[in-house]
Design a protein around this motif. Sequence first.
Motif, PDB file in Angstrom:
ATOM      1  N   ALA A  55     -38.603  -6.180 -46.843  1.00  0.00           N
ATOM      2  CA  ALA A  55     -37.300  -6.764 -47.181  1.00  0.00           C
ATOM      3  C   ALA A  55     -37.300  -8.280 -46.975  1.00  0.00           C
ATOM      4  CB  ALA A  55     -36.205  -6.115 -46.332  1.00  0.00           C
ATOM      5  N   ILE A  56     -37.905  -8.739 -45.895  1.00  0.00           N
ATOM      6  CA  ILE A  56     -37.947 -10.186 -45.629  1.00  0.00           C
ATOM      7  C   ILE A  56     -38.819 -10.901 -46.657  1.00  0.00           C
ATOM      8  CG2 ILE A  56     -38.767 -11.922 -43.973  1.00  0.00           C
ATOM      9  CD1 ILE A  56     -36.008 -10.661 -43.293  1.00  0.00           C
ATOM     10  N   LYS A  57     -39.955 -10.323 -46.988  1.00  0.00           N
ATOM     11  CA  LYS A  57     -40.816 -10.933 -48.011  1.00  0.00           C
ATOM     12  C   LYS A  57     -40.058 -11.022 -49.333  1.00  0.00           C
ATOM     13  CE  LYS A  57     -44.244  -8.068 -46.884  1.00  0.00           C
ATOM     14  NZ  LYS A  57     -45.544  -7.363 -46.859  1.00  0.00           N
ATOM     15  N   ARG A  58     -39.373  -9.960 -49.684  1.00  0.00           N
ATOM     16  CA  ARG A  58     -38.606  -9.943 -50.939  1.00  0.00           C
ATOM     17  C   ARG A  58     -37.511 -11.018 -50.940  1.00  0.00           C
ATOM     18  NH1 ARG A  58     -38.078  -6.229 -55.200  1.00  0.00           N
ATOM     19  NH2 ARG A  58     -36.080  -6.483 -56.240  1.00  0.00           N
ATOM     20  N   LEU A  59     -36.848 -11.200 -49.797  1.00  0.00           N
ATOM     21  CA  LEU A  59     -35.821 -12.238 -49.685  1.00  0.00           C
ATOM     22  C   LEU A  59     -36.408 -13.605 -50.022  1.00  0.00           C
ATOM     23  CD1 LEU A  59     -33.008 -13.318 -48.719  1.00  0.00           C
ATOM     24  CD2 LEU A  59     -34.057 -13.492 -46.453  1.00  0.00           C
ATOM     25  N   VAL A  67     -43.145  -7.682 -35.735  1.00  0.00           N
ATOM     26  CA  VAL A  67     -43.042  -8.110 -37.138  1.00  0.00           C
ATOM     27  C   VAL A  67     -41.739  -7.600 -37.745  1.00  0.00           C
ATOM     28  CG1 VAL A  67     -45.510  -8.273 -37.532  1.00  0.00           C
ATOM     29  CG2 VAL A  67     -44.371  -6.104 -37.948  1.00  0.00           C
ATOM     30  N   PRO A  68     -41.208  -8.272 -38.749  1.00  0.00           N
ATOM     31  CA  PRO A  68     -41.698  -9.504 -39.327  1.00  0.00           C
ATOM     32  C   PRO A  68     -41.449 -10.689 -38.393  1.00  0.00           C
ATOM     33  CG  PRO A  68     -39.593  -8.947 -40.312  1.00  0.00           C
ATOM     34  CD  PRO A  68     -39.970  -7.813 -39.395  1.00  0.00           C
ATOM     35  N   ALA A  69     -42.363 -11.626 -38.416  1.00  0.00           N
ATOM     36  CA  ALA A  69     -42.234 -12.875 -37.673  1.00  0.00           C
ATOM     37  C   ALA A  69     -42.392 -14.009 -38.677  1.00  0.00           C
ATOM     38  CB  ALA A  69     -43.293 -12.961 -36.585  1.00  0.00           C
ATOM     39  N   VAL A  70     -41.420 -14.910 -38.699  1.00  0.00           N
ATOM     40  CA  VAL A  70     -41.372 -15.931 -39.744  1.00  0.00           C
ATOM     41  C   VAL A  70     -41.484 -17.332 -39.139  1.00  0.00           C
ATOM     42  CG1 VAL A  70     -39.956 -16.910 -41.601  1.00  0.00           C
ATOM     43  CG2 VAL A  70     -39.956 -14.431 -41.193  1.00  0.00           C
ATOM     44  N   LYS A 104     -42.562 -24.135 -37.607  1.00  0.00           N
ATOM     45  CA  LYS A 104     -41.775 -23.739 -36.439  1.00  0.00           C
ATOM     46  C   LYS A 104     -41.436 -22.258 -36.507  1.00  0.00           C
ATOM     47  CE  LYS A 104     -39.779 -28.268 -35.995  1.00  0.00           C
ATOM     48  NZ  LYS A 104     -38.828 -29.134 -36.626  1.00  0.00           N
ATOM     49  N   PHE A 105     -41.526 -21.604 -35.371  1.00  0.00           N
ATOM     50  CA  PHE A 105     -41.182 -20.192 -35.288  1.00  0.00           C
ATOM     51  C   PHE A 105     -39.677 -20.030 -35.452  1.00  0.00           C
ATOM     52  CE2 PHE A 105     -40.031 -16.538 -32.500  1.00  0.00           C
ATOM     53  CZ  PHE A 105     -40.520 -15.557 -33.337  1.00  0.00           C
ATOM     54  N   VAL A 106     -39.264 -19.274 -36.470  1.00  0.00           N
ATOM     55  CA  VAL A 106     -37.854 -19.037 -36.757  1.00  0.00           C
ATOM     56  C   VAL A 106     -37.372 -17.766 -36.069  1.00  0.00           C
ATOM     57  CG1 VAL A 106     -36.195 -18.524 -38.588  1.00  0.00           C
ATOM     58  CG2 VAL A 106     -37.936 -20.276 -38.935  1.00  0.00           C
ATOM     59  N   GLY A 107     -38.186 -16.724 -36.128  1.00  0.00           N
ATOM     60  CA  GLY A 107     -37.812 -15.468 -35.498  1.00  0.00           C
ATOM     61  C   GLY A 107     -38.128 -14.282 -36.380  1.00  0.00           C
ATOM     62  N   SER A 108     -37.448 -13.207 -36.089  1.00  0.00           N
ATOM     63  CA  SER A 108     -37.685 -11.961 -36.807  1.00  0.00           C
ATOM     64  C   SER A 108     -36.634 -11.768 -37.895  1.00  0.00           C
ATOM     65  CB  SER A 108     -37.688 -10.800 -35.817  1.00  0.00           C
ATOM     66  OG  SER A 108     -36.434 -10.729 -35.176  1.00  0.00           O
ATOM     67  N   ALA A 109     -36.514 -10.553 -38.371  1.00  0.00           N
ATOM     68  CA  ALA A 109     -35.619 -10.250 -39.495  1.00  0.00           C
ATOM     69  C   ALA A 109     -34.169 -10.653 -39.202  1.00  0.00           C
ATOM     70  CB  ALA A 109     -35.698  -8.766 -39.842  1.00  0.00           C
ATOM     71  N   ASN A 110     -33.676 -10.367 -38.010  1.00  0.00           N
ATOM     72  CA  ASN A 110     -32.285 -10.703 -37.682  1.00  0.00           C
ATOM     73  C   ASN A 110     -32.038 -12.198 -37.777  1.00  0.00           C
ATOM     74  OD1 ASN A 110     -31.531  -8.075 -37.280  1.00  0.00           O
ATOM     75  ND2 ASN A 110     -31.758  -8.149 -35.059  1.00  0.00           N
ATOM     76  N   ALA A 111     -32.950 -12.992 -37.238  1.00  0.00           N
ATOM     77  CA  ALA A 111     -32.783 -14.446 -37.272  1.00  0.00           C
ATOM     78  C   ALA A 111     -32.816 -14.965 -38.701  1.00  0.00           C
ATOM     79  CB  ALA A 111     -33.879 -15.111 -36.437  1.00  0.00           C
ATOM     80  N   ASN A 149     -25.589 -17.587 -43.389  1.00  0.00           N
ATOM     81  CA  ASN A 149     -24.787 -18.786 -43.114  1.00  0.00           C
ATOM     82  C   ASN A 149     -25.219 -20.005 -43.933  1.00  0.00           C
ATOM     83  OD1 ASN A 149     -26.866 -20.166 -41.752  1.00  0.00           O
ATOM     84  ND2 ASN A 149     -26.205 -19.459 -39.746  1.00  0.00           N
ATOM     85  N   GLY A 150     -26.198 -19.828 -44.824  1.00  0.00           N
ATOM     86  CA  GLY A 150     -26.593 -20.889 -45.736  1.00  0.00           C
ATOM     87  C   GLY A 150     -27.644 -21.850 -45.198  1.00  0.00           C
ATOM     88  N   ALA A 151     -28.069 -21.674 -43.966  1.00  0.00           N
ATOM     89  CA  ALA A 151     -29.023 -22.603 -43.366  1.00  0.00           C
ATOM     90  C   ALA A 151     -30.464 -22.372 -43.835  1.00  0.00           C
ATOM     91  CB  ALA A 151     -28.950 -22.516 -41.846  1.00  0.00           C
ATOM     92  N   LEU A 152     -30.764 -21.189 -44.322  1.00  0.00           N
ATOM     93  CA  LEU A 152     -32.127 -20.881 -44.732  1.00  0.00           C
ATOM     94  C   LEU A 152     -32.585 -21.779 -45.876  1.00  0.00           C
ATOM     95  CD1 LEU A 152     -34.634 -19.136 -44.341  1.00  0.00           C
ATOM     96  CD2 LEU A 152     -33.638 -17.482 -45.932  1.00  0.00           C
TER      97      LEU A 152
END
Length: 102
Positions: A26-30, A65-68, A73-80, A87-90
Amino acid sequence: MEHIEKLGSEKPVVIFSKSSCCMCHAIKRLFYEQGVSPTIHEIDEDMRGKEMDRALLRLGCNPSVPAVFIGGKFVGSANAVMTLHVNGALKTMLKDAGALWL
């Protein structure tokens, strides 16, 4: 840990994943839907996968995983990542990292 940080800083967007993980998919697809081509490290297919898994856990990813990483810089996992997306910050982070040119 150094290996993870080095890999995480080599490209604008790096995702540590496991090939059988639905949240990783799901994260890769995003990212693909945002027009980003992330570098993917499938740790279950890597000889150093167990070591990488432990290092990601030490970084604070639980599950590992997932770790992004964005812009090195380390952002975090799927929740982050999903929180940043909602919130539009990505998009801003992706533009700043040179992963998105829109």
